[in-house]
Motif scaffolding. Structure first.
Motif, PDB file in Angstrom:
ATOM      1  N   ASN A 183      43.113 -14.105 -50.369  1.00 36.42           N
ATOM      2  CA  ASN A 183      43.261 -12.885 -49.578  1.00 36.42           C
ATOM      3  C   ASN A 183      44.484 -12.948 -48.676  1.00 36.42           C
ATOM      4  N   GLN A 184      45.280 -11.916 -48.732  1.00 36.88           N
ATOM      5  CA  GLN A 184      46.463 -11.790 -47.905  1.00 36.88           C
ATOM      6  C   GLN A 184      46.747 -10.303 -47.749  1.00 36.88           C
ATOM      7  N   ASP A 185      47.083  -9.891 -46.533  1.00 35.38           N
ATOM      8  CA  ASP A 185      47.340  -8.477 -46.305  1.00 35.38           C
ATOM      9  C   ASP A 185      48.450  -7.966 -47.213  1.00 35.38           C
ATOM     10  N   GLY A 186      48.300  -6.727 -47.684  1.00 37.50           N
ATOM     11  CA  GLY A 186      49.291  -6.117 -48.549  1.00 37.50           C
ATOM     12  C   GLY A 186      50.654  -6.051 -47.899  1.00 37.50           C
ATOM     13  N   ALA A 187      51.693  -6.019 -48.725  1.00 35.92           N
ATOM     14  CA  ALA A 187      53.073  -6.000 -48.229  1.00 35.92           C
ATOM     15  C   ALA A 187      53.864  -4.899 -48.917  1.00 35.92           C
ATOM     16  N   ALA A 188      54.773  -4.289 -48.166  1.00 36.71           N
ATOM     17  CA  ALA A 188      55.572  -3.187 -48.680  1.00 36.71           C
ATOM     18  C   ALA A 188      56.418  -3.621 -49.866  1.00 36.71           C
ATOM     19  N   ALA A 189      56.674  -2.664 -50.740  1.00 41.68           N
ATOM     20  CA  ALA A 189      57.477  -2.826 -51.959  1.00 41.68           C
ATOM     21  C   ALA A 189      56.723  -3.641 -53.005  1.00 41.68           C
ATOM     22  N   TRP A 190      55.943  -4.609 -52.595  1.00 42.45           N
ATOM     23  CA  TRP A 190      55.120  -5.378 -53.520  1.00 42.45           C
ATOM     24  C   TRP A 190      53.843  -4.580 -53.830  1.00 42.45           C
ATOM     25  N   GLY A 201      69.099  -7.437 -51.871  1.00 42.25           N
ATOM     26  CA  GLY A 201      68.106  -8.316 -52.481  1.00 42.25           C
ATOM     27  C   GLY A 201      67.204  -7.550 -53.430  1.00 42.25           C
ATOM     28  N   PHE A 202      65.965  -8.024 -53.588  1.00 38.83           N
ATOM     29  CA  PHE A 202      65.050  -7.424 -54.556  1.00 38.83           C
ATOM     30  C   PHE A 202      64.761  -5.952 -54.261  1.00 38.83           C
ATOM     31  N   VAL A 203      64.738  -5.576 -52.981  1.00 36.41           N
ATOM     32  CA  VAL A 203      64.347  -4.218 -52.617  1.00 36.41           C
ATOM     33  C   VAL A 203      65.523  -3.245 -52.699  1.00 36.41           C
ATOM     34  N   GLY A 204      66.681  -3.651 -52.227  1.00 36.22           N
ATOM     35  CA  GLY A 204      67.817  -2.733 -52.195  1.00 36.22           C
ATOM     36  C   GLY A 204      68.525  -2.572 -53.519  1.00 36.22           C
ATOM     37  N   THR A 205      68.553  -3.623 -54.318  1.00 40.60           N
ATOM     38  CA  THR A 205      69.345  -3.616 -55.551  1.00 40.60           C
ATOM     39  C   THR A 205      68.956  -2.505 -56.529  1.00 40.60           C
ATOM     40  N   PRO A 206      67.657  -2.240 -56.771  1.00 41.35           N
ATOM     41  CA  PRO A 206      67.324  -1.202 -57.759  1.00 41.35           C
ATOM     42  C   PRO A 206      67.871   0.177 -57.403  1.00 41.35           C
ATOM     43  N   TYR A 207      68.083   0.431 -56.111  1.00 43.69           N
ATOM     44  CA  TYR A 207      68.442   1.779 -55.665  1.00 43.69           C
ATOM     45  C   TYR A 207      69.899   1.897 -55.228  1.00 43.69           C
ATOM     46  N   LEU A 208      70.633   0.769 -55.187  1.00 38.97           N
ATOM     47  CA  LEU A 208      71.994   0.782 -54.663  1.00 38.97           C
ATOM     48  C   LEU A 208      72.908   1.683 -55.480  1.00 38.97           C
ATOM     49  N   LEU A 209      73.052   1.409 -56.760  1.00 36.74           N
ATOM     50  CA  LEU A 209      73.952   2.218 -57.574  1.00 36.74           C
ATOM     51  C   LEU A 209      73.427   3.634 -57.776  1.00 36.74           C
ATOM     52  N   GLY A 254      66.368 -11.138 -45.993  1.00 35.24           N
ATOM     53  CA  GLY A 254      67.530 -10.276 -45.810  1.00 35.24           C
ATOM     54  C   GLY A 254      67.669  -9.819 -44.371  1.00 35.24           C
ATOM     55  N   ALA A 255      68.765  -9.133 -44.072  1.00 31.85           N
ATOM     56  CA  ALA A 255      69.067  -8.719 -42.699  1.00 31.85           C
ATOM     57  C   ALA A 255      68.467  -7.369 -42.334  1.00 31.85           C
ATOM     58  N   THR A 256      68.040  -6.584 -43.320  1.00 28.60           N
ATOM     59  CA  THR A 256      67.464  -5.273 -43.030  1.00 28.60           C
ATOM     60  C   THR A 256      66.142  -5.434 -42.296  1.00 28.60           C
ATOM     61  N   ASP A 257      65.958  -4.648 -41.236  1.00 29.04           N
ATOM     62  CA  ASP A 257      64.704  -4.675 -40.493  1.00 29.04           C
ATOM     63  C   ASP A 257      63.538  -4.549 -41.480  1.00 29.04           C
ATOM     64  N   LYS A 258      62.664  -5.549 -41.484  1.00 35.82           N
ATOM     65  CA  LYS A 258      61.619  -5.577 -42.516  1.00 35.82           C
ATOM     66  C   LYS A 258      60.625  -4.435 -42.354  1.00 35.82           C
ATOM     67  N   TYR A 259      60.491  -3.911 -41.134  1.00 32.31           N
ATOM     68  CA  TYR A 259      59.585  -2.780 -40.955  1.00 32.31           C
ATOM     69  C   TYR A 259      60.258  -1.456 -41.298  1.00 32.31           C
ATOM     70  N   LEU A 260      61.575  -1.424 -41.238  1.00 35.78           N
ATOM     71  CA  LEU A 260      62.288  -0.264 -41.797  1.00 35.78           C
ATOM     72  C   LEU A 260      62.000  -0.190 -43.290  1.00 35.78           C
ATOM     73  N   ALA A 293      59.940   2.822 -45.143  1.00 32.30           N
ATOM     74  CA  ALA A 293      60.609   3.568 -46.208  1.00 32.30           C
ATOM     75  C   ALA A 293      59.691   3.658 -47.426  1.00 32.30           C
ATOM     76  N   PHE A 294      59.065   2.546 -47.781  1.00 34.20           N
ATOM     77  CA  PHE A 294      58.159   2.559 -48.928  1.00 34.20           C
ATOM     78  C   PHE A 294      56.853   3.275 -48.602  1.00 34.20           C
ATOM     79  N   TYR A 295      56.422   3.199 -47.360  1.00 38.71           N
ATOM     80  CA  TYR A 295      55.246   3.969 -46.927  1.00 38.71           C
ATOM     81  C   TYR A 295      55.484   5.456 -47.182  1.00 38.71           C
ATOM     82  N   ALA A 296      56.641   5.930 -46.801  1.00 39.39           N
ATOM     83  CA  ALA A 296      56.974   7.336 -47.023  1.00 39.39           C
ATOM     84  C   ALA A 296      57.081   7.647 -48.514  1.00 39.39           C
ATOM     85  N   TYR A 297      57.759   6.785 -49.242  1.00 34.87           N
ATOM     86  CA  TYR A 297      57.977   7.013 -50.670  1.00 34.87           C
ATOM     87  C   TYR A 297      56.655   7.087 -51.423  1.00 34.87           C
ATOM     88  N   SER A 298      55.768   6.128 -51.171  1.00 33.62           N
ATOM     89  CA  SER A 298      54.482   6.114 -51.855  1.00 33.62           C
ATOM     90  C   SER A 298      53.625   7.308 -51.452  1.00 33.62           C
TER      91      SER A 298
END
Length: 913
Positions: free
Chosen positions: A496-503, A671-679, A571-577, A581-586
Motif C-alpha cells: 500500500n502506497q498513496d497514489g501519485a500524479a501521472a502514475w 523527464g518522464f512527465v514533460g517529454t511526451p508533451y514537449l514537442l 526534476g526541477a518542476t514543482d512536483k505539486y504543479l 496539472a494532471f488532476y485537472a487533465y484527468s
C-alpha cells in the motif's frame, strides 16, 4: 466492395470467448471512392439455428456492434454472418465463428491440485495423468489454469504455442484460464503432463527479490473435454487420482533463469494434494497470449578482451535463446545474458542488477534442442560457457511478447529517425509481455502505471493494444482502493502506497486513449467507476485552496533540470504543479467520458470541478504578469498542452518555454512527465520548427543521441551510456525502457499528420507538417475501419502528397502550404505541386531578431556554410533576443565582424533567390 477482417472482440474466429455479449467488427474494402456503408445485418447461428438476427439496420456502424440475441451457452461454437450494403449499390457478405469458453469459473468441474514437496525444492512439479480413449473423436478442448505458470503436454507434445499462461493478474481477485484445441493429440493410450513454474505467483520478484508474493505453493486446475463422433462426451480432469513428480526443469525463475537437466530421470511419483482456491475468481483469457513472434539468427561471435565467448544478435530484445546441440552426456552449457558490452568490448551484465539471468542446459549425448520454458531475459548479447567450439547456426534468439497485431508503420528520409522508430517498436515488443512492464531485463519488470500512461498513445499507433490494456485496466481497478487510490504498479506487489500524479492517472488516461483509438465505449463503461474514483481520491486529499499539495510525488521523473550534483530524480518542476496539472487533465477527461456514457449529471459535476482546478492552478502557479512558479520546460509545457493557463498568460509562458530551450542550446531537459508533451506543445503553438530542431538533435540530451551511440531500443535515461562510453552508475540504467519512446505519437500525428477527428478514426484528419532535416515521410495506421496512409516528399521545390482513406470513413486533408482543407471520402489521393517560395520571408530586415533569422531555412544553410562557429559562439545567448541593429551597436570587435559577415551572407543569398 468486399467485407474483410471480420472480428469478434478484436479477434479472428476466437476460441474460448468468455464474454456474454461479444461485439462484431468488419472492414469495407473498395476500389471506388467515397464509399460508405448504408446498412448491415448480422446473423448468429448455433447448429444451424438462429440465435440472433439483427435485422437490416440502416447504419454506417461497422465497429464493435454488440450481440443482442439469446443467452450464449458455454463451450459452444457459433457461426457469424455479416451482410453489408454501401452507397454505390453494392452488397457483400463475410462469415466467421466464435466458440465460447466456460463463461464462468464455477463451471470448472475439476479440482485444484498441488504437491507436498519440501520448501527447499527448486524443481518444477510435474502433474501427470494416464487415460485411454476408445471411441472416434470429433473434437478435444482443454480448459486450464494454474497458480504459477504452466505448460501442458500430451504424449510428449506441447499443447498450444503460448508461454507464461495464465498470465499475471491480481491473483487475490482475478486469475485467467486458457482454452486449447487438442483434436490431433489424443491416441488410444495417453499421458498428460502439466508442468508448473513459480512464475509471478510464487517466484522471486520485486526490488528485494523475495518469493511467495501470492502463495507459497503452486497449483493447477485443468479439464479435458473429449467430444466423440457418436455425440457422447467425456471429461478428464484434475483430481486426487493424479500423481506428481519432478522433471528435467530443475529450477526456473523469471529473474534468475532456468536449469534443464536432460539426464535427470525421476520415477518417484507421489499423490497430489487438494487445494482450495475460489473458482469465482477465474475468468477467461482477456488479451492475446504471449508467443514467440519472431526468431533472430546469431549475428557475430566475439571473443572479448577478457576471453569471454560472446554472441551478438544485433538487437536488444526480450525472450530466450534456442540452442541446437549434440553434447556429451552430462556436459553443462551455460548461457548468460546482457544488453550491452562495455567500452572495452567486455560482457556487461550490470544493467540486470540482481537478476542474474543465467540458463543452464545439461546434455544427454543425443542431438537436442534446448529451449527455456518459464523464464525470459532482456538481452542483445549472450556469453556462452561449456562449449569449446561455437557454431553460430546453432543459436537463435526467440523474441517473446504478447502477440498483438502490429498496426503502424513509419519511415522517413532520415536514417537516424528510422532507427529511432525501430527502437520504439522494439521497446514495445520487449515490454508488452502480458503486462506493460517498465523494463524486461533487471530485477523489476513491473507494470509501472506512469510508464504505461505516457506511452499509451504511441503504443496504440504501433499495435492493437485494445485487449492488452483492457485486461491490465481490469487489474488496475481491482487493485484500486478508496484509501490509497491507484497503486504505482499493476499488479501491485509493492504494498500500500498513496497514489501519485501521472502514475495513478493511468486509470483515466489509458481508457480514454483506447476509446479514442478504437471507438470502444465498453472500456469507458467498465473503467468509469475507477476513473471517477481516482479523481475523487485526489479531491479528498486537496487543501482549502482546492489543490493537491501533500504526499509523495514522482514529479518530472528523471528530469535533467535539477542542480548539478543533485541526487533528486524528480526534476526541477514543482512536483505539486505537476500533480495539479494532471488532476485537472484527468478531471476533464472524466467529464468527457461521462457525457459519452450519457451520465450528464456527472459530466456537469466534473466539468465544474475542472474549471475550479484551472482557476486555482492559475492563482497558485502563475503570477499576475504571467510568470510561472516553475519556469521549466515541463512546467510551461503542462500549462500549455493541458490548456491550464488563462489565455492572457499563454503568450508569455510560450515565450518562457522558447527562451528556456534556447538557453539550453535547443535541447530538452524534460523527464518522464514533460517529454511526451514537449514537442506536441510546441507544434500546437506555432513553434513546430523548434519542435523539429529539438527532435533532430544528435548530441546529448536527445532521442538521436542514443541512436548514434548504437541503441536498438529506448533507454531509461537520456545518458544511459555517456559520451565517453561509460555507463550511468546510479543502479537504475535500463537500456530497454519505452517511456521516452512516447515521441512516436508526435511522429505519427505531426510529421505524418494522422489524427482522429472522431473516436475510432470514423472521421480522420491528415495534416502533415514539415521540419528541416527531413524531406520525406511515409506512415500508415491500420485503424478499425481499415488502413490509413499518409506520405509526402518535399524536394527540388516540389511537394508530393499521397493519402489513402479507408472505406466507411471521411477525412479532412490539410495539404502543406495550402490554406483550406479538402473534405474527402474514402479512396487514394495524389497531389503534386510547386512549393511557395516566399521572397518576403527571406528578406531579413535590420529589425529582425537573431532567433527569427536562425529559424529560417535559408539562414540555417548559410550559417552551416559560412559561419558554423556562430552556433556555439559565446555571444549567442546574449544576442539571441536582440535585433541585428542592436547587435551591431553592442557587439565589440571580433563579434561585430562575425555578425556583419552573417548579415552579408544573408543578403547575398536573398539576391540569389
Amino acid at each position: 466492395m468486399e467485407l474483410k477482417d471480420l472480428r469478434v472482440e478484436y479477434r479472428e474466429n476466437p476460441l474460448g470467448l468468455d464474454i456474454k455479449k461479444p461485439r462484431f467488427s468488419w472492414k469495407l474494402v473498395s476500389e471506388e471512392k467515397n464509399v460508405m456503408q448504408t446498412a448491415y445485418r448480422i446473423f448468429v447461428t448455433k447448429e444451424g439455428k438462429t440465435v440472433w438476427d439483427s435485422g437490416e439496420q440502416d447504419s454506417s456502424s461497422s465497429v464493435l456492434i454488440e450481440y443482442n440475441g439469446l443467452e450464449l451457452d458455454p463451450r459452444t461454437l457459433y457461426q457469424v454472418q455479416v451482410e453489408v450494403w454501401d452507397n454505390k449499390g453494392n452488397w457483400a457478405i463475410a462469415k466467421g465463428t466464435f466458440e465460447t469458453g466456460l463463461l464462468k469459473g464455477t463451471n470448472f468441474s475439476a479440482d485444484w491440485i498441488t504437491h507436498d514437496f519440501p520448501a527447499d525444492e527448486t524443481a518444477c512439479p510435474v502433474f501427470t495423468k494416464e487415460f485411454k480413449v476408445k471411441k472416434e473423436i470429433e473434437k478435444v478442448r482443454i480448459y486450464a489454469t494454474a497458480l504459477g505458470v504452466y505448460e501442458i503436454t500430451i504424449n510428449g507434445k506441447k499443447v498450444g504455442d503460448t508461454y507464461f499462461a495464465p498470465g499475471w493478474t491480481n491473483y487475490h481477485q482475478r486469475i485467467q484460464y486458457q482454452t486449447y484445441q487438442a483434436d490431433e493429440l489424443l491416441q488410444e493410450k495417453n499421458t498428460m503432463e502439466i508442468t508448473v513454474g513459480n512464475g509471478w505467483y510464487k517466484g522471486i520478484f520485486g526490488f528485494t527479490c523475495t518469493p511467495n508474493h501470492y502463495g507459497d505453493r503452486v497449483s493447477v486446475l485443468a479439464e479435458v473435454h473429449i467430444t466423440y463422433v457418436d455425440g457422447t462426451m467425456e471429461i478428464v480432469k484434475t483430481d486426487e487420482s493424479w500423481n506428481v513428480t519432478t522433471g528435467k526443469i530443475r529450477s526456473s525463475e523469471i529473474y534468475m533463469g532456468e536449469t534443464i537437466d536432460s539426464c535427470y530421470k525421476n520415477e518417484n511419483f507421489s499423490s497430489v494434494l487438494p487445494m482450495s482456491f475460489d473458482k469465482e475468481r477465474i475468468i477467461g483469457q482477456e488479451s492475446e497470449p504471449v508467443r514467440i513472434t519472431t526468431k533472430l539468427p546469431a549475428k557475430e561471435l566475439i571473443v572479448t578482451p577478457k576471453g569471454e565467448k560472446v554472441i551478438d544478435f544485433g538487437q536488444n530484445l526480450t525472450g530466450f535463446v534456442e540452442l541446437k546441440i549434440t553434447g556429451k552426456i552430462g556436459q553443462i552449457i551455460t548461457i548468460r545474458h546482457a544488453e550491452v558490452l562495455d567500452k572495452d568490448g567486455n560482457f556487461y551484465p550490470e544493467t540486470l542488477r540482481q537478476a542474474i539471468s543465467i540458463d543452464q542446459f545439461v546434455c544427454n549425448g543425443e542431438e537436442q534442442t534446448f529451449l527455456p520454458h518459464f523464464t525470459f531475459h532482456g538481452f542483445r548479447y549472450i556469453a556462452v560457457e561449456g562449449l569449446e567450439e561455437i557454431n553460430l547456426e546453432n543459436f537463435t534468439a526467440c523474441v517473446l511478447h504478447t502477440q498483438m497485431e502490429e498496426t503502424g508503420t513509419f519511415t522517413s528520409s532520415n536514417p537516424l529517425v528510422n532507427q529511432l522508430y525501430s527502437n520504439i517498436l522494439w521497446s514495445q515488443r520487449g515490454n508488452f509481455l502480458d503486462i506493460p512492464t517498465d523494463c524486461p531485463q533487471r530485477d523489476e519488470r513491473l507494470g509501472w502505471t506512469g510508464d504505461a500512461q505516457v506511452f499509451a498513445g504511441t503504443a496504440a499507433f504501433n499495435m492493437n493494444v485494445a485487449s492488452f490494456f483492457t485486461k491490465w485496466l481490469h487489474d488496475l481497478a481491482s487493485e484500486q482502493t478508496e484509501e490509497f487510490g491507484v497503486p504505482h504498479v499493476i499488479p501491485n506487489i509493492l504494498g500500500n502506497q498513496d497514489g501519485a500524479a501521472a502514475w495513478s492517472d493511468a486509470a483515466v488516461i489509458i481508457p480514454w486513449v483506447i476509446y479514442q483509438t478504437y471507438g470502444d465505449v465498453r472500456v469507458l463503461e467498465e473503467q468509469y467507476e475507477s476513473m471517477k474514483g481516482w479523481v475523487d481520491y485526489i479531491s479528498a486529499h486537496c487543501g482549502t485552496n482546492g489543490l493537491w499539495q501533500k504526499g509523495f510525488q514522482y514529479g518530472d521523473w528523471l528530469g535533467l533540470d535539477k542542480e548539478e550534483g543533485s541526487t533528486e530524480r524528480t526534476g526541477a518542476t514543482d512536483k505539486y504543479l505537476v500533480a495539479n496539472a494532471f488532476y485537472a487533465y484527468s478531471t476533464n477527461l472524466v467529464s468527457k467520458a461521462a457525457y459519452v456514457l450519457d451520465e450528464h449529471e456527472d459530466g456537469q459535476k466534473y466539468d465544474q470541478l475542472y474549471q475550479k482546478i484551472k482557476k486555482a492552478f492559475n492563482e497558485e502557479y502563475i503570477t499576475a504578469s504571467g510568470r510561472m512558479v516553475s519556469e521549466t520546460q515541463t512546467g510551461c509545457v503542462l500549462a500549455l498542452y493541458f490548456d491550464l493557463a488563462d489565455v492572457k498568460y499563454r503568450e508569455r509562458i510560450l515565450k518562457t518555454l522558447e527562451i528556456n530551450i534556447a538557453n539550453h542550446k535547443n535541447h530538452l531537459t524534460t523527464g518522464f512527465v514533460g517529454t511526451p508533451y514537449l514537442l506536441p506543445a510546441l507544434s500546437e503553438n506555432n513553434l513546430h520548427d523548434l519542435a523539429g530542431t529539438l527532435f533532430l538533435k544528435e548530441d546529448y540530451p536527445s532521442w538521436l543521441y542514443a541512436v548514434k551511440k548504437g541503441a536498438t531500443t529506448i533507454w531509461e535515461r537520456w545518458n544511459s551510456i555517456l559520451p565517453n562510453g561509460d555507463f550511468d552508475t546510479s543502479g537504475m540504467n535500463s537500456l530497454n525502457h519505452y517511456a521516452y519512446g512516447s515521441i512516436g505519437e508526435w511522429m505519427y500525428r505531426k510529421l505524418a499528420g494522422i489524427n482522429q477527428l472522431e473516436p475510432g478514426y470514423k472521421k480522420i484528419s491528415i495534416k502533415p507538417q514539415f521540419i528541416k532535416g527531413i524531406t520525406s515521410v511515409e506512415a500508415s495506421f491500420n485503424s478499425v475501419y481499415g488502413e490509413i496512409k499518409s506520405a509526402w516528399i518535399c524536394r527540388n521545390q516540389k511537394i508530393l502528397v499521397d493519402v489513402v482513406i479507408p472505406a466507411n470513413t471521411t477525412a479532412l486533408l490539410y495539404l502543406p502550404e495550402k490554406e483550406n482543407p479538402l473534405e474527402v471520402g474514402s479512396g487514394s489521393y495524389h497531389f503534386e505541386y510547386e512549393t511557395e517560395t516566399n521572397l518576403e520571408r527571406a528578406r531579413f530586415s535590420m529589425d529582425s531578431t537573431l532567433k527569427e533569422i536562425l529559424d529560417e531555412p535559408v539562414a540555417l544553410q548559410i550559417l552551416n556554410q559560412y559561419a558554423p562557429e556562430m552556433m556555439n559562439h559565446p555571444m549567442i545567448e546574449f544576442a539571441y533576443q536582440l535585433s541585428i541593429s542592436e547587435i551591431l551597436a553592442t557587439a565589440p570587435g571580433e563579434t561585430e565582424t562575425l555578425f556583419k559577415m552573417v548579415i552579408d551572407s544573408l543578403n547575398r543569398t536573398v539576391i540569389t533567390i
